[in-house]
Design an enzyme around this catalytic site. Structure first.
Site, PDB file in Angstrom:
ATOM      1  N   THR A  12     -14.649  40.466  -1.204  1.00 32.22           N
ATOM      2  CA  THR A  12     -14.210  40.531  -2.590  1.00 32.22           C
ATOM      3  C   THR A  12     -15.142  41.340  -3.428  1.00 32.22           C
ATOM      4  O   THR A  12     -16.283  41.577  -3.057  1.00 32.22           O
ATOM      5  CB  THR A  12     -14.285  39.087  -3.137  1.00 32.22           C
ATOM      6  OG1 THR A  12     -13.382  38.321  -2.401  1.00 32.22           O
ATOM      7  CG2 THR A  12     -13.938  39.004  -4.581  1.00 32.22           C
ATOM      8  N   ASP A  52     -10.841  41.620  -7.856  1.00 36.00           N
ATOM      9  CA  ASP A  52      -9.811  42.394  -7.157  1.00 36.00           C
ATOM     10  C   ASP A  52      -8.824  41.393  -6.566  1.00 36.00           C
ATOM     11  O   ASP A  52      -8.928  40.195  -6.820  1.00 36.00           O
ATOM     12  CB  ASP A  52     -10.454  43.255  -6.061  1.00 36.00           C
ATOM     13  CG  ASP A  52     -10.946  42.414  -4.904  1.00 36.00           C
ATOM     14  OD1 ASP A  52     -10.559  42.716  -3.763  1.00 36.00           O
ATOM     15  OD2 ASP A  52     -11.672  41.434  -5.144  1.00 36.00           O
ATOM     16  N   ARG A  73      -7.586  41.401  -3.043  1.00 35.62           N
ATOM     17  CA  ARG A  73      -7.344  41.497  -1.597  1.00 35.62           C
ATOM     18  C   ARG A  73      -7.997  40.323  -0.878  1.00 35.62           C
ATOM     19  O   ARG A  73      -9.143  39.996  -1.129  1.00 35.62           O
ATOM     20  CB  ARG A  73      -7.932  42.811  -1.068  1.00 35.62           C
ATOM     21  CG  ARG A  73      -7.843  42.927   0.446  1.00 35.62           C
ATOM     22  CD  ARG A  73      -8.431  44.213   0.939  1.00 35.62           C
ATOM     23  NE  ARG A  73      -7.601  45.350   0.571  1.00 35.62           N
ATOM     24  CZ  ARG A  73      -7.885  46.603   0.926  1.00 35.62           C
ATOM     25  NH1 ARG A  73      -8.957  46.853   1.609  1.00 35.62           N
ATOM     26  NH2 ARG A  73      -7.098  47.591   0.562  1.00 35.62           N
ATOM     27  N   LYS A  89      -7.771  35.426  -7.567  1.00 37.61           N
ATOM     28  CA  LYS A  89      -9.125  34.932  -7.345  1.00 37.61           C
ATOM     29  C   LYS A  89      -9.744  34.323  -8.588  1.00 37.61           C
ATOM     30  O   LYS A  89     -10.848  33.805  -8.518  1.00 37.61           O
ATOM     31  CB  LYS A  89     -10.012  36.089  -6.874  1.00 37.61           C
ATOM     32  CG  LYS A  89      -9.531  36.639  -5.571  1.00 37.61           C
ATOM     33  CD  LYS A  89     -10.444  37.656  -4.990  1.00 37.61           C
ATOM     34  CE  LYS A  89      -9.734  38.327  -3.833  1.00 37.61           C
ATOM     35  NZ  LYS A  89     -10.501  39.372  -3.216  1.00 37.61           N
ATOM     36  N   GLY A 138     -15.732  34.335  -0.941  1.00 35.76           N
ATOM     37  CA  GLY A 138     -16.080  33.556   0.243  1.00 35.76           C
ATOM     38  C   GLY A 138     -14.823  33.166   0.984  1.00 35.76           C
ATOM     39  O   GLY A 138     -13.847  33.889   0.981  1.00 35.76           O
ATOM     40  N   SER A 142     -18.477  40.862  -1.373  1.00 36.83           N
ATOM     41  CA  SER A 142     -18.971  41.916  -0.502  1.00 36.83           C
ATOM     42  C   SER A 142     -19.124  43.232  -1.248  1.00 36.83           C
ATOM     43  O   SER A 142     -19.885  44.094  -0.842  1.00 36.83           O
ATOM     44  CB  SER A 142     -18.036  42.098   0.689  1.00 36.83           C
ATOM     45  OG  SER A 142     -16.723  42.269   0.230  1.00 36.83           O
ATOM     46  N   ASP A 159     -15.973  49.349  -0.947  1.00 33.30           N
ATOM     47  CA  ASP A 159     -16.044  48.228  -0.019  1.00 33.30           C
ATOM     48  C   ASP A 159     -14.704  48.040   0.662  1.00 33.30           C
ATOM     49  O   ASP A 159     -13.664  48.055   0.018  1.00 33.30           O
ATOM     50  CB  ASP A 159     -16.429  46.954  -0.794  1.00 33.30           C
ATOM     51  CG  ASP A 159     -16.426  45.749   0.107  1.00 33.30           C
ATOM     52  OD1 ASP A 159     -15.965  44.692  -0.347  1.00 33.30           O
ATOM     53  OD2 ASP A 159     -16.873  45.872   1.255  1.00 33.30           O
ATOM     54  N   SER A 186     -12.524  44.808  -0.366  1.00 35.82           N
ATOM     55  CA  SER A 186     -11.903  44.669  -1.689  1.00 35.82           C
ATOM     56  C   SER A 186     -10.861  45.741  -1.840  1.00 35.82           C
ATOM     57  O   SER A 186     -11.014  46.842  -1.309  1.00 35.82           O
ATOM     58  CB  SER A 186     -12.935  44.850  -2.797  1.00 35.82           C
ATOM     59  OG  SER A 186     -14.127  44.233  -2.454  1.00 35.82           O
TER      60      SER A 186
END
Lengths: 277, 124
Positions: free
Chosen positions: A44, A60, A62, A76, A90, A172, A209, A212
């Site tokens: 994320t 985000d 995903r 999220k 997480g 991440s 990343d 995400s």
């Protein structure tokens, strides 16, 4: 049925009976090549910052499960109370359930005391719960809210560590997002500028990343209320998938047709009258 | 499935079967022990803090009330609501994993009424 089951009521809470079985299974399946299925993580980028009128949270959308995108429109940013929202990174299920439990506890408190909860209360409840389970609950959370003491932004790590900061990124993609935030953050920003900064931070996380991606959600919390903008910005890389895969009539051509009539003989006929009066 | 310590302080073979060292050495979860004793440890900590702040009478009175509330339950094989005990402990104002997972009221197995009552009364 073993007698000990009969004599003792099983305790509520977590049940560790399958731990030994899982360890044995991991070694047995195909000589150790097969691994247990991975839980769905929200690799994320989440970010938040405190501005003049309130708190802006961004995330985000995903959710990944190993190397596959499991959910393209994952939410999220979770509701905790009317004045507190929480972004979660997480393991997806862990963040979902932990924030649900927190929200329930705070609702009970609000009903008891007649007030909106303070952000520190939410943070302390989370900290106690996560430390009790020694990090086995994989939830890294960003809590933001407005209460009688001002605008607050806290981060809670999976082992129960907390930090009170004016701007924050987790997940991440946090390094990329934090770079943008470090560059352009100023204390007491205006609302529109703050929203743009959070959007840019999440955008850089999405670009840099793999975990995400997709859309960006923004949540603005002020004393007057909450503005949950979902999606704030849609990803330009959308695929055109047809949701219905039914074949229309005439797709397959009929080559030959053969009809065999079934000869039925009436052997016995009984009539039973129904009383429909 | 723990070991039942029966009479004379040894393994109760009648109720929990033969003992096996291998079964006891199997890997357990990192949280298994800490969760089993969590409520006890919390209570100990709270009582000792209370004793230090208010004196010995405070935990004594509280524990007396807990003992009284624990006695007004239903028969062993029926589900009791523990309402008085929960109110005393403050569990009526919070929700945690104990309320969601493995709720004993929803368990699929029911004990043998006669055996459970005899066990509780110490007749067995």
């Amino acid at each position: 049925m073993a007698l000990s089951n009969v004599l003792e009521i099983p305790t509520s809470g977590f049940n560790f009976e399958n731990v030994a079985r899982n360890v044995a299974l991991e070694g047995l399946l195909e000589g150790g090549h097969t691994k247990t299925p991975k839980p769905m993580k929200t690799g994320t980028t989440i970010a938040g910052l405190v501005c003049k009128e309130g708190v802006v949270l961004g995330a985000d959308t995903r959710a990944t499960s190993g190397e596959v995108v499991a959910d393209k429109m994952c939410a999220k940013i979770h509701y905790i109370s009317p004045n507190i929202y929480c972004c979660g990174a997480g393991t997806a299920a862990d963040t979902e359930k932990t924030t649900d439990l927190l929200s329930s506890n705070l609702t009970i408190f609000s009903m008891d005391s007649g007030r909106n909860p303070r952000v520190v209360m939410a943070v302390n409840i989370l900290q106690d719960m996560l430390f009790r389970y020694r990090g086995q609950i994989g939830a890294s959370l960003i809590l933001g809210g407005v209460d009688c003491n001002g605008n607050h932004l806290y981060t809670v790590g999976p082992y129960g560590s907390i930090d009170n900061v004016p701007y924050l990124a987790m997940g991440s993609g946090d390094l990329a997002a934090l770079g943008i935030l470090e560059d352009r953050f100023k204390p007491n920003m205006e609302m529109e500028e703050a929203k743009e900064l959070v959007r840019d931070a999440i955008h850089s996380g999405i670009m840099s990343d793999l975990g995400s991606g997709n859309n960006i959600d923004i949540c603005v919390i002020t004393k007057q209320g909450v503005d949950y903008i979902r999606p704030y910005q849609e990803s330009e890389y959308k695929d055109k998938r047809q949701k219905r895969y039914k074949y229309g009539p005439g797709t397959t051509s009929i080559l030959t047709e053969k009809i065999i009539p079934l000869e039925l003989e009436v052997v016995q006929e009984t009539v039973q009258r129904m009383d429909t009066a | 499935m723990g070991q039942h310590i029966g009479a004379y302080g040894v393994q109760d073979t009648l109720r929990s079967g033969f003992s096996s060292v291998k079964n006891e050495l199997l890997p357990s979860h990192a949280l298994e022990l800490s969760e089993k004793n969590f409520q006890l440890n919390q209570d100990k900590m709270n009582f000792s803090t209370l004793r230090n702040i208010q004196g010995l009478h405070a935990p004594l009175k509280l524990q007396m009330e807990y003992r009284a509330a624990r006695q007004i339950q239903r028969l062993p094989f029926l589900q009791s609501s523990h309402l008085a005990l929960d109110t005393l402990k403050g569990n009526d104002e919070s929700i945690s994993f104990e309320d969601i997972l493995n709720d004993p009221a929803q368990s699929e197995m029911v004990g043998e009424p006669h055996i459970m009552v005899e066990y509780k009364l110490g007749l067995m």
